[in-house]
Design an enzyme around this catalytic site. Structure first.
Site, PDB file in Angstrom:
ATOM      1  N   GLU A  14      -4.115  -5.867  -4.855  1.00 58.34           N
ATOM      2  CA  GLU A  14      -2.804  -6.274  -5.357  1.00 58.34           C
ATOM      3  C   GLU A  14      -2.995  -6.866  -6.748  1.00 58.34           C
ATOM      4  OE1 GLU A  14      -0.691  -8.744  -2.545  1.00 58.34           O
ATOM      5  OE2 GLU A  14      -1.167  -7.348  -0.935  1.00 58.34           O
ATOM      6  N   ARG A  38       0.763 -14.318   1.576  1.00 58.62           N
ATOM      7  CA  ARG A  38       0.179 -14.310   2.917  1.00 58.62           C
ATOM      8  C   ARG A  38      -1.193 -14.990   2.893  1.00 58.62           C
ATOM      9  NH1 ARG A  38       1.459  -8.024   4.403  1.00 58.62           N
ATOM     10  NH2 ARG A  38       1.123  -7.785   2.168  1.00 58.62           N
ATOM     11  N   CYS A  69      -5.420  -9.258   3.482  1.00 56.93           N
ATOM     12  CA  CYS A  69      -6.545  -8.414   3.908  1.00 56.93           C
ATOM     13  C   CYS A  69      -7.779  -9.191   4.352  1.00 56.93           C
ATOM     14  CB  CYS A  69      -6.911  -7.449   2.792  1.00 56.93           C
ATOM     15  SG  CYS A  69      -5.621  -6.241   2.482  1.00 56.93           S
ATOM     16  N   LYS A 108      -7.615 -11.534   7.660  1.00 54.07           N
ATOM     17  CA  LYS A 108      -7.383 -10.826   8.922  1.00 54.07           C
ATOM     18  C   LYS A 108      -8.472  -9.791   9.195  1.00 54.07           C
ATOM     19  CE  LYS A 108      -4.383  -6.959   7.512  1.00 54.07           C
ATOM     20  NZ  LYS A 108      -5.292  -5.844   7.761  1.00 54.07           N
ATOM     21  N   GLU A 131      -7.594   2.362   2.383  1.00 50.71           N
ATOM     22  CA  GLU A 131      -7.207   2.095   0.995  1.00 50.71           C
ATOM     23  C   GLU A 131      -7.962   0.877   0.471  1.00 50.71           C
ATOM     24  OE1 GLU A 131      -5.407   3.845  -1.231  1.00 50.71           O
ATOM     25  OE2 GLU A 131      -6.263   2.270  -2.463  1.00 50.71           O
ATOM     26  N   PHE A 132      -8.439   0.975  -0.774  1.00 51.95           N
ATOM     27  CA  PHE A 132      -9.243  -0.118  -1.341  1.00 51.95           C
ATOM     28  C   PHE A 132      -8.565  -0.799  -2.527  1.00 51.95           C
ATOM     29  CE2 PHE A 132     -12.145   2.949   0.628  1.00 51.95           C
ATOM     30  CZ  PHE A 132     -12.838   2.122   1.507  1.00 51.95           C
ATOM     31  N   VAL A 145       0.819  -1.213   0.000  1.00 52.96           N
ATOM     32  CA  VAL A 145       0.000   0.000   0.000  1.00 52.96           C
ATOM     33  C   VAL A 145       0.856   1.268   0.000  1.00 52.96           C
ATOM     34  CG1 VAL A 145      -1.610   1.368   1.415  1.00 52.96           C
ATOM     35  CG2 VAL A 145      -2.058  -1.038   0.996  1.00 52.96           C
ATOM     36  N   PHE A 203     -16.572 -11.085  -7.779  1.00 54.12           N
ATOM     37  CA  PHE A 203     -16.307 -11.872  -6.570  1.00 54.12           C
ATOM     38  C   PHE A 203     -17.231 -13.078  -6.424  1.00 54.12           C
ATOM     39  CE2 PHE A 203     -12.906  -9.953  -4.169  1.00 54.12           C
ATOM     40  CZ  PHE A 203     -12.693  -8.822  -4.925  1.00 54.12           C
TER      41      PHE A 203
HETATM   42  P1  NAD Z   1       3.212  -4.673   4.180  1.00 45.09           P
HETATM   43  O1  NAD Z   1       3.447  -5.624   5.276  1.00 45.09           O
HETATM   44  O2  NAD Z   1       3.419  -5.101   2.755  1.00 45.09           O
HETATM   45  O3  NAD Z   1       4.092  -3.371   4.392  1.00 45.09           O
HETATM   46  C1  NAD Z   1       4.211  -2.676   5.594  1.00 45.09           C
HETATM   47  C2  NAD Z   1       5.565  -1.973   5.607  1.00 45.09           C
HETATM   48  O4  NAD Z   1       5.629  -1.113   6.741  1.00 45.09           O
HETATM   49  C3  NAD Z   1       6.752  -2.936   5.725  1.00 45.09           C
HETATM   50  O5  NAD Z   1       7.678  -2.690   4.694  1.00 45.09           O
HETATM   51  C4  NAD Z   1       7.353  -2.589   7.098  1.00 45.09           C
HETATM   52  O6  NAD Z   1       8.735  -2.769   7.170  1.00 45.09           O
HETATM   53  C5  NAD Z   1       6.961  -1.135   7.224  1.00 45.09           C
HETATM   54  N1  NAD Z   1       6.996  -0.605   8.595  1.00 45.09           N
HETATM   55  C6  NAD Z   1       6.566  -1.196   9.743  1.00 45.09           C
HETATM   56  N2  NAD Z   1       6.778  -0.364  10.793  1.00 45.09           N
HETATM   57  C7  NAD Z   1       7.345   0.772  10.291  1.00 45.09           C
HETATM   58  C8  NAD Z   1       7.789   2.000  10.865  1.00 45.09           C
HETATM   59  N3  NAD Z   1       7.691   2.236  12.168  1.00 45.09           N
HETATM   60  N4  NAD Z   1       8.346   2.921  10.058  1.00 45.09           N
HETATM   61  C9  NAD Z   1       8.466   2.698   8.726  1.00 45.09           C
HETATM   62  N5  NAD Z   1       8.052   1.570   8.121  1.00 45.09           N
HETATM   63  C10 NAD Z   1       7.486   0.618   8.898  1.00 45.09           C
HETATM   64  O7  NAD Z   1       1.718  -4.158   4.362  1.00 45.09           O
HETATM   65  P2  NAD Z   1       0.657  -3.757   3.229  1.00 45.09           P
HETATM   66  O8  NAD Z   1       0.148  -4.974   2.548  1.00 45.09           O
HETATM   67  O9  NAD Z   1       1.191  -2.615   2.438  1.00 45.09           O
HETATM   68  O10 NAD Z   1      -0.535  -3.224   4.152  1.00 45.09           O
HETATM   69  C11 NAD Z   1      -0.424  -2.033   4.887  1.00 45.09           C
HETATM   70  C12 NAD Z   1      -1.792  -1.693   5.461  1.00 45.09           C
HETATM   71  O11 NAD Z   1      -2.712  -1.440   4.399  1.00 45.09           O
HETATM   72  C13 NAD Z   1      -2.404  -2.825   6.281  1.00 45.09           C
HETATM   73  O12 NAD Z   1      -3.130  -2.284   7.339  1.00 45.09           O
HETATM   74  C14 NAD Z   1      -3.333  -3.508   5.296  1.00 45.09           C
HETATM   75  O13 NAD Z   1      -4.409  -4.166   5.934  1.00 45.09           O
HETATM   76  C15 NAD Z   1      -3.824  -2.329   4.481  1.00 45.09           C
HETATM   77  N6  NAD Z   1      -4.234  -2.664   3.116  1.00 45.09           N
HETATM   78  C16 NAD Z   1      -3.517  -3.567   2.389  1.00 45.09           C
HETATM   79  C17 NAD Z   1      -3.900  -3.843   1.077  1.00 45.09           C
HETATM   80  C18 NAD Z   1      -3.143  -4.847   0.255  1.00 45.09           C
HETATM   81  O14 NAD Z   1      -3.652  -5.246  -0.805  1.00 45.09           O
HETATM   82  N7  NAD Z   1      -1.974  -5.280   0.657  1.00 45.09           N
HETATM   83  C19 NAD Z   1      -5.009  -3.180   0.513  1.00 45.09           C
HETATM   84  C20 NAD Z   1      -5.690  -2.241   1.284  1.00 45.09           C
HETATM   85  C21 NAD Z   1      -5.295  -1.985   2.593  1.00 45.09           C
END
Ligand code: NAD
Length: 440
Positions: free
Chosen positions: A153, A329, A261, A264, A149-150, A11, A250
């Site tokens: 991936e 994941r 997502c 969890k 965020e919606f 994200v 879907f």
């Molecule tokens: P991710 O695990 O891919 O990335 C998170 C990043 O944050 C990692 O690189 C980690 O090292 C970094 N991080 C952690 N603590 C930190 C800090 N203190 N300072 C700087 N960096 C730090 O996670 P993601 O998949 O990008 O998801 C992030 C959020 O967005 C989650 O809450 C998720 O539920 C939400 N989200 C994810 C998606 C998706 O498709 N992946 C879509 C919508 C919303």
């Protein structure tokens, strides 16, 4: 606008890069040095179509920067976004350790009234709690907005550039105005910018994911019923999808949803409901049906090959939780791999993008496809092929070659990629989801 993006995952990296693409000056911060080093070399640490090119372009134009040093970028920023991970805890609650840590670190270096925005998916009430931490540690009043965020991936850039809607949760309309201005380039096709309270914005994200997950679990359960009663779920899906009240999105049966997502978020929303004293029958069932669905393909394989798979070679095509990503994941393929290994099978795997991530988790307990020969290299002397992810490159395989390579002509398709009669005509026994088994 000068923007700091905390967290360079799926994200944060996409959001930061897309904001840079529209002319903002963006610095992405992460605590993992190896990630930042890679990004500074112009390499994306994740696979997301189109992302690496966009990163390179914006870095070369001087609009996108990467650092591990929050203190060097926050002073002078107009906005700071938090996009760190919020994974499941053992009890199903969202683990907010990284989020609150990021808020504390940010508070230490805020030099003025910067607008802070939570982009991570967080339970209702997190914004309010984070605001008190922020203000207490910063020593002055702060604006803390929520902006769930919606994006999906695999299509993240397109989703971010052309969102169906942008949702923000704010306490002051002036903060919504600044966010609206930032998002204006992405909303040129009149898609709405919806402003509400932080609590409603937090809830919106969970309800959206629970709704989508419920559609998948519903069609999966119907697929299992179809199999028992001799109906074809694909025909049923077509029969219902044209109803405008239902639609097609879907409603593809398969081996269950995975990813970072849906699993969890459904669990976290369930806990939120229970903690609030509300009843929540549906959320439990969505998750239960999904966990069960991750085992249906291996059940079929066991009924065909027996429950000791010692000496049996099983090929798996598709490891990522969905196509066009390297994210594994909670991927259904991992549940199947664990069970196959437990039953003594010799497991050979292929995925166009996710093999490295799987290798890090399973090491030499699996055999990985040869990069040159691709998916076919897993099939030599295989007793069965299982398909777990609907990558495009699996859609039109060379069935004659597959038949020659495999020891037993058995395909267990968890994504209904093929026309059953065609696979049977090619000499295979073909199991799929919610449709009659053919051949054999
Ligand atoms: P991710 O695990 O891919 O990335 C998170 C990043 O944050 C990692 O690189 C980690 O090292 C970094 N991080 C952690 N603590 C930190 C800090 N203190 N300072 C700087 N960096 C730090 O996670 P993601 O998949 O990008 O998801 C992030 C959020 O967005 C989650 O809450 C998720 O539920 C939400 N989200 C994810 C998606 C998706 O498709 N992946 C879509 C919508 C919303």
């Amino acid at each position: 606008m000068k923007i700091t993006m905390i967290g360079t995952g799926y994200v944060g990296l996409v959001t930061g890069t897309c904001f840079a693409e529209t002319g903002n000056d963006v610095t992405c911060v992460d605590i993992i040095e190896a990630k930042i080093e890679k990004l500074c070399r112009g390499e994306s640490p994740i696979y997301e179509p189109g992302l690496e090119e966009m990163i390179r372009r914006n870095v070369s134009l001087g609009r996108l920067h990467f650092t591990t040093d929050l203190a060097s970028t926050v002073p002078g920023s107009d906005m700071a976004f938090i996009a760190v991970g919020t994974p499941s805890s053992d009890d199903g609650r969202a683990d907010l350790t990284a989020l609150f840590k990021a808020v504390e670190s940010l508070a230490e270096v805020l030099d003025r009234k910067t607008i802070v925005v939570i982009k991570s998916t967080v339970p209702v009430g997190t914004n309010a709690k984070a605001l008190s931490i922020l203000e207490e540690n910063a020593g002055h009043a702060c604006d803390l907005a929520s902006n769930p965020e919606f994006l999906k991936e695999g299509a993240a850039i397109d989703d971010f550039m052309k969102p169906d809607r942008v949702v923000v949760g704010v306490r002051r309309p002036e903060v919504a105005d600044v966010l609206h201005d930032l998002y204006r380039p992405f909303l040129r096709t009149e898609h709405p910018f919806i402003s509400m309270s932080p609590e409603s914005a937090e809830m919106t994200k969970y309800v959206a994911n629970a709704m989508l997950a419920s559609k998948i679990s519903f069609i999966n359960e119907m697929a299992n019923v179809c199999e028992k009663v001799g109906a074809d779920v694909n025909d049923v899906r077509r029969g219902i999808g044209h109803d405008a009240r239902i639609g097609f999105a879907f409603l593809f049966p398969g081996v269950g949803y995975g990813g970072s997502c849906f699993p969890k978020d459904v669990r976290a929303l369930y806990v939120t409901a229970i903690d609030a004293g509300a009843e929540s029958h549906m959320l439990t069932v969505i998750d239960e049906v999904n966990n069960r669905q991750k085992t249906v393909l291996t059940d079929k394989l066991e009924s065909e090959l027996g429950s000791s798979l010692k000496g049996k070679r099983i090929a798996i095509w598709g490891l990522a939780f969905k196509p066009r990503t390297d994210d594994i994941r909670e991927a259904p393929a991992l549940v199947m791999i664990d069970r196959l290994l437990k039953l003594g099978a010799d497991v050979h795997v292929h995925d166009p993008e996710a093999m490295e991530n799987v290798r890090q988790q399973y090491g030499d307990r699996l055999t990985y496809a040869d990069a040159k020969y691709g998916p076919y290299s897993t099939l030599e002397k295989a007793d069965a092929l299982m398909i777990c992810t609907e990558w495009k490159e699996y859609q039109h395989p060379d069935f004659a070659l597959m038949r020659n390579l495999m020891k037993q002509p058995l395909i267990f398709d968890g994504r209904n990629l093929y026309e059953p009669s065609r696979v049977a005509d090619a000499g295979f026994k073909y199991y799929s989801i919610g449709r009659a088994t053919t051949g054999g």
